[in-house]
Design a protein around this motif. Structure first.
Motif, PDB file in Angstrom:
ATOM      1  N   PRO B   4       0.816  -1.219   0.000  1.00 15.22           N
ATOM      2  CA  PRO B   4       0.000   0.000   0.000  1.00 15.22           C
ATOM      3  C   PRO B   4       0.847   1.266   0.000  1.00 15.22           C
ATOM      4  O   PRO B   4       0.535   2.224  -0.702  1.00 15.22           O
ATOM      5  CB  PRO B   4      -0.787  -0.119   1.307  1.00 15.22           C
ATOM      6  CG  PRO B   4      -0.785  -1.565   1.637  1.00 15.22           C
ATOM      7  CD  PRO B   4       0.474  -2.123   1.104  1.00 15.22           C
ATOM      8  N   GLN B   5       1.903   1.233   0.791  1.00 15.95           N
ATOM      9  CA  GLN B   5       2.750   2.428   0.829  1.00 15.95           C
ATOM     10  C   GLN B   5       3.447   2.652  -0.499  1.00 15.95           C
ATOM     11  O   GLN B   5       3.611   3.768  -0.961  1.00 15.95           O
ATOM     12  CB  GLN B   5       3.778   2.299   1.941  1.00 15.95           C
ATOM     13  CG  GLN B   5       3.147   2.009   3.279  1.00 15.95           C
ATOM     14  CD  GLN B   5       4.115   1.373   4.247  1.00 15.95           C
ATOM     15  OE1 GLN B   5       5.231   1.842   4.412  1.00 15.95           O
ATOM     16  NE2 GLN B   5       3.700   0.283   4.874  1.00 15.95           N
ATOM     17  N   MET B   6       3.857   1.541  -1.104  1.00 19.78           N
ATOM     18  CA  MET B   6       4.491   1.643  -2.410  1.00 19.78           C
ATOM     19  C   MET B   6       3.505   2.225  -3.406  1.00 19.78           C
ATOM     20  O   MET B   6       3.842   3.107  -4.194  1.00 19.78           O
ATOM     21  CB  MET B   6       4.960   0.265  -2.873  1.00 19.78           C
ATOM     22  CG  MET B   6       5.587   0.284  -4.241  1.00 19.78           C
ATOM     23  SD  MET B   6       6.341  -1.289  -4.687  1.00 19.78           S
ATOM     24  CE  MET B   6       4.908  -2.252  -5.161  1.00 19.78           C
ATOM     25  N   ALA B   7       2.261   1.747  -3.351  1.00 17.74           N
ATOM     26  CA  ALA B   7       1.234   2.224  -4.273  1.00 17.74           C
ATOM     27  C   ALA B   7       1.016   3.723  -4.087  1.00 17.74           C
ATOM     28  O   ALA B   7       0.853   4.462  -5.063  1.00 17.74           O
ATOM     29  CB  ALA B   7      -0.066   1.469  -4.036  1.00 17.74           C
ATOM     30  N   GLU B   8       1.047   4.139  -2.848  1.00 18.60           N
ATOM     31  CA  GLU B   8       0.804   5.548  -2.564  1.00 18.60           C
ATOM     32  C   GLU B   8       1.857   6.435  -3.233  1.00 18.60           C
ATOM     33  O   GLU B   8       1.533   7.426  -3.894  1.00 18.60           O
ATOM     34  CB  GLU B   8       0.832   5.748  -1.044  1.00 18.60           C
ATOM     35  CG  GLU B   8       0.059   6.938  -0.556  1.00 18.60           C
ATOM     36  CD  GLU B   8       0.006   6.933   0.970  1.00 18.60           C
ATOM     37  OE1 GLU B   8       0.174   7.996   1.557  1.00 18.60           O
ATOM     38  OE2 GLU B   8      -0.176   5.839   1.553  1.00 18.60           O
ATOM     39  N   ILE B   9       3.102   6.043  -3.057  1.00 18.58           N
ATOM     40  CA  ILE B   9       4.183   6.812  -3.674  1.00 18.58           C
ATOM     41  C   ILE B   9       4.078   6.772  -5.194  1.00 18.58           C
ATOM     42  O   ILE B   9       4.141   7.795  -5.871  1.00 18.58           O
ATOM     43  CB  ILE B   9       5.555   6.256  -3.240  1.00 18.58           C
ATOM     44  CG1 ILE B   9       5.735   6.402  -1.732  1.00 18.58           C
ATOM     45  CG2 ILE B   9       6.676   6.966  -3.976  1.00 18.58           C
ATOM     46  CD1 ILE B   9       5.776   7.814  -1.250  1.00 18.58           C
ATOM     47  N   ALA B  10       3.885   5.576  -5.714  1.00 19.89           N
ATOM     48  CA  ALA B  10       3.822   5.427  -7.166  1.00 19.89           C
ATOM     49  C   ALA B  10       2.653   6.202  -7.745  1.00 19.89           C
ATOM     50  O   ALA B  10       2.762   6.792  -8.827  1.00 19.89           O
ATOM     51  CB  ALA B  10       3.720   3.954  -7.532  1.00 19.89           C
ATOM     52  N   ALA B  11       1.531   6.225  -7.027  1.00 22.23           N
ATOM     53  CA  ALA B  11       0.363   6.943  -7.520  1.00 22.23           C
ATOM     54  C   ALA B  11       0.661   8.438  -7.622  1.00 22.23           C
ATOM     55  O   ALA B  11       0.177   9.117  -8.530  1.00 22.23           O
ATOM     56  CB  ALA B  11      -0.827   6.711  -6.598  1.00 22.23           C
ATOM     57  N   LEU B  12       1.468   8.925  -6.701  1.00 23.57           N
ATOM     58  CA  LEU B  12       1.843  10.337  -6.768  1.00 23.57           C
ATOM     59  C   LEU B  12       2.603  10.620  -8.056  1.00 23.57           C
ATOM     60  O   LEU B  12       2.351  11.604  -8.745  1.00 23.57           O
ATOM     61  CB  LEU B  12       2.703  10.715  -5.555  1.00 23.57           C
ATOM     62  CG  LEU B  12       1.937  10.871  -4.241  1.00 23.57           C
ATOM     63  CD1 LEU B  12       2.886  11.095  -3.089  1.00 23.57           C
ATOM     64  CD2 LEU B  12       0.969  12.035  -4.344  1.00 23.57           C
ATOM     65  N   VAL B  13       3.533   9.731  -8.376  1.00 26.45           N
ATOM     66  CA  VAL B  13       4.323   9.916  -9.592  1.00 26.45           C
ATOM     67  C   VAL B  13       3.462   9.641 -10.827  1.00 26.45           C
ATOM     68  O   VAL B  13       3.761  10.106 -11.919  1.00 26.45           O
ATOM     69  CB  VAL B  13       5.549   8.979  -9.595  1.00 26.45           C
ATOM     70  CG1 VAL B  13       6.452   9.267 -10.765  1.00 26.45           C
ATOM     71  CG2 VAL B  13       6.319   9.117  -8.296  1.00 26.45           C
ATOM     72  N   GLY B  14       2.385   8.896 -10.630  1.00 23.95           N
ATOM     73  CA  GLY B  14       1.602   8.413 -11.751  1.00 23.95           C
ATOM     74  C   GLY B  14       0.645   9.408 -12.377  1.00 23.95           C
ATOM     75  O   GLY B  14       0.017   9.103 -13.379  1.00 23.95           O
ATOM     76  N   ASP B  15       0.535  10.575 -11.822  1.00 23.51           N
ATOM     77  CA  ASP B  15      -0.302  11.590 -12.437  1.00 23.51           C
ATOM     78  C   ASP B  15       0.534  12.442 -13.383  1.00 23.51           C
ATOM     79  O   ASP B  15       1.623  12.897 -13.019  1.00 23.51           O
ATOM     80  CB  ASP B  15      -0.928  12.474 -11.354  1.00 23.51           C
ATOM     81  CG  ASP B  15      -1.678  13.638 -11.964  1.00 23.51           C
ATOM     82  OD1 ASP B  15      -2.810  13.434 -12.408  1.00 23.51           O
ATOM     83  OD2 ASP B  15      -1.105  14.741 -12.016  1.00 23.51           O
ATOM     84  N   PRO B  16       0.041  12.678 -14.600  1.00 21.99           N
ATOM     85  CA  PRO B  16       0.833  13.397 -15.593  1.00 21.99           C
ATOM     86  C   PRO B  16       1.338  14.757 -15.116  1.00 21.99           C
ATOM     87  O   PRO B  16       2.514  15.087 -15.308  1.00 21.99           O
ATOM     88  CB  PRO B  16      -0.142  13.556 -16.757  1.00 21.99           C
ATOM     89  CG  PRO B  16      -1.101  12.432 -16.618  1.00 21.99           C
ATOM     90  CD  PRO B  16      -1.235  12.193 -15.143  1.00 21.99           C
ATOM     91  N   ALA B  17       0.463  15.516 -14.473  1.00 17.12           N
ATOM     92  CA  ALA B  17       0.897  16.837 -14.026  1.00 17.12           C
ATOM     93  C   ALA B  17       2.030  16.719 -13.011  1.00 17.12           C
ATOM     94  O   ALA B  17       3.044  17.404 -13.099  1.00 17.12           O
ATOM     95  CB  ALA B  17      -0.284  17.590 -13.412  1.00 17.12           C
ATOM     96  N   ARG B  18       1.859  15.819 -12.059  1.00 16.26           N
ATOM     97  CA  ARG B  18       2.907  15.640 -11.042  1.00 16.26           C
ATOM     98  C   ARG B  18       4.168  15.085 -11.658  1.00 16.26           C
ATOM     99  O   ARG B  18       5.290  15.456 -11.280  1.00 16.26           O
ATOM    100  CB  ARG B  18       2.398  14.742  -9.920  1.00 16.26           C
ATOM    101  CG  ARG B  18       1.403  15.429  -9.008  1.00 16.26           C
ATOM    102  CD  ARG B  18       1.167  14.612  -7.750  1.00 16.26           C
ATOM    103  NE  ARG B  18       0.490  13.368  -8.033  1.00 16.26           N
ATOM    104  CZ  ARG B  18      -0.806  13.148  -7.829  1.00 16.26           C
ATOM    105  NH1 ARG B  18      -1.557  14.116  -7.337  1.00 16.26           N
ATOM    106  NH2 ARG B  18      -1.339  11.982  -8.110  1.00 16.26           N
TER     107      ARG B  18
END
Lengths: 225, 225
Positions: B4-18
């Motif tokens: 879950p923590q990994m997903a959280e970090i990756a999701a942050l990077v996973g948005d085009p704007a971010r």
DNA sequence: CCGTTGCTTCGGGCGGGGCCGAAGCGTCGA
DNA sequence: TCGACGCTTCGGCCCCGCCCGAAGCAACGG
């Protein structure tokens, strides 16, 4: 710009269900779609969709065998990416995380792709460095003559030549120290399995150290665990 | 589980704007919120939200200075994570990507956090290895006596002691080969800026090699670029 | 003070994507 | 040949989160 492609990959990892799948495959084994759906805690049809996406994106490869489909990480590069994301995830948030027994077991011994990690992995690396069997520089490592002799005595074998780095270190994200990877790390790990020193737990990433292993690690490496 | 923590970090990077923002900060510089909103192609208020999230998650740190807020990557660990995601993104999809002139310039010379990358970075690493100024093992590197003399002659200076790895290699995701990072990589890069051999383009990650640089790299390192 | 600038918070619209039930397709075993 | 099993595709629901307009706050400068 390369950012969109980066976002695409990261977004794949960024979904909890997919992260569960990737994390389950992290140690390099191949599992069936149904097994993975169970790990991800979603229905098989949902998992199937996730697996298809990740396969298409090049994160996973699939091997058809009879009516089963075995999925695994496509390349070591993917494993390395997951490791580095975990490293950030583990270090970044000074946030609360109630440690579970499950996690504690992972902390003691687990596999990382195809080599030992956790307390066990770090202890082995420490022992080898201590005795000058391995010289770890800040960013790599080499095995000394004495080290080669030691490995031979242990019974660890490895391919004579391969393109894979021979001796490498890998930052351990629970211990925050180095353990051994590369050909040497894999050879030691494989040998310890053969000797019956370690065994997989139900959670496939966690390892159990057998009594024989306790004794073996103490005698051969000089540490108790 | 750590997924879950990994997903959280990756999701942050996973948005085009971010991802745009992170990619802009990739070379280690600090930029204001407004500059970053421009880079991400979103309105300032949207960018502000993204920046807040990433800061809270520990990906970014912020420095208040007057009415400006300078954002930068929190740690080298974050940069390394981005690098490894880019590596997967660049290698994974055999998919069509019409190369842009923009991208081609990045291919030639750019900064990676605080050291050279691209053709330039790889050429420098090659030159130093060729002359045995640096010995690159499969996973790290060390500088020879001759190498230290060379650096001194070049005028590159570095802190006497630091916890940061001294000489390190870093997989170049366009060239698919190694360039130098660590203290040495940063020192060389910084010196080349001072000498006026390279200059930043409008796109802050891309570098322009000046005529003086062409000459300098040829004379000091022995390659033309 | 007051206007400008940089940045943030708030509220609501809207689209993308994860999820599951149902159904289809291929493989295996009797 | 027929059922069981593993896996996938399809269709529709629903929710999360990105986005922007508007407004609020803080730091300058005159």
């Amino acid at each position: 710009m390369t950012a969109p492609q980066m976002a695409e990959i990261a977004a794949l990892v960024g979904d909890p269900a997919r992260a569960n799948i990737l994390s389950t495959l992290f140690d390099g084994r191949a599992l069936t779609a149904t097994e993975l759906s169970y790990a991800a805690r979603v229905t098989p049809q949902t998992a199937s969709g996730h697996l298809a996406k990740m396969t298409q994106a090049g994160l996973l490869t699939v091997l058809k065998q009879g009516r089963h489909r075995y999925y695994r990480l496509a390349t070591p590069l993917v494993a390395q990416m997951l490791e580095s994301i975990m490293a950030v995830a583990a270090s970044a948030p000074p946030r609360y995380r109630p440690r579970t027994a499950q996690e504690d077991r992972l902390r003691v011994a687990r596999t990382c792709y195809d080599h030992f990690a956790g307390k066990l992995g770090v202890s082995i690396a420490d022992a080898l460095c201590e005795r000058k069997h391995v010289i770890l520089s800040d960013d790599g490592g080499e095995v000394t003559e004495a080290g080669l002799a030691f490995l031979k005595e242990l019974g660890a074998t490895f391919p004579a030549q391969t393109r894979r780095p021979f001796c490498k270190h890998c930052l351990d994200w629970t211990e925050r120290r180095f353990h051994l990877s590369g050909v040497v790390g894999a050879a030691i790990t494989s040998r310890c399995f053969d000797l019956g020193w370690v065994r997989r737990e139900r959670n496939p990433r966690a390892l159990q150290i057998t009594p024989k292993g306790q004794e073996g690690f103490r005698r051969s490496f000089g540490f108790s665990i």
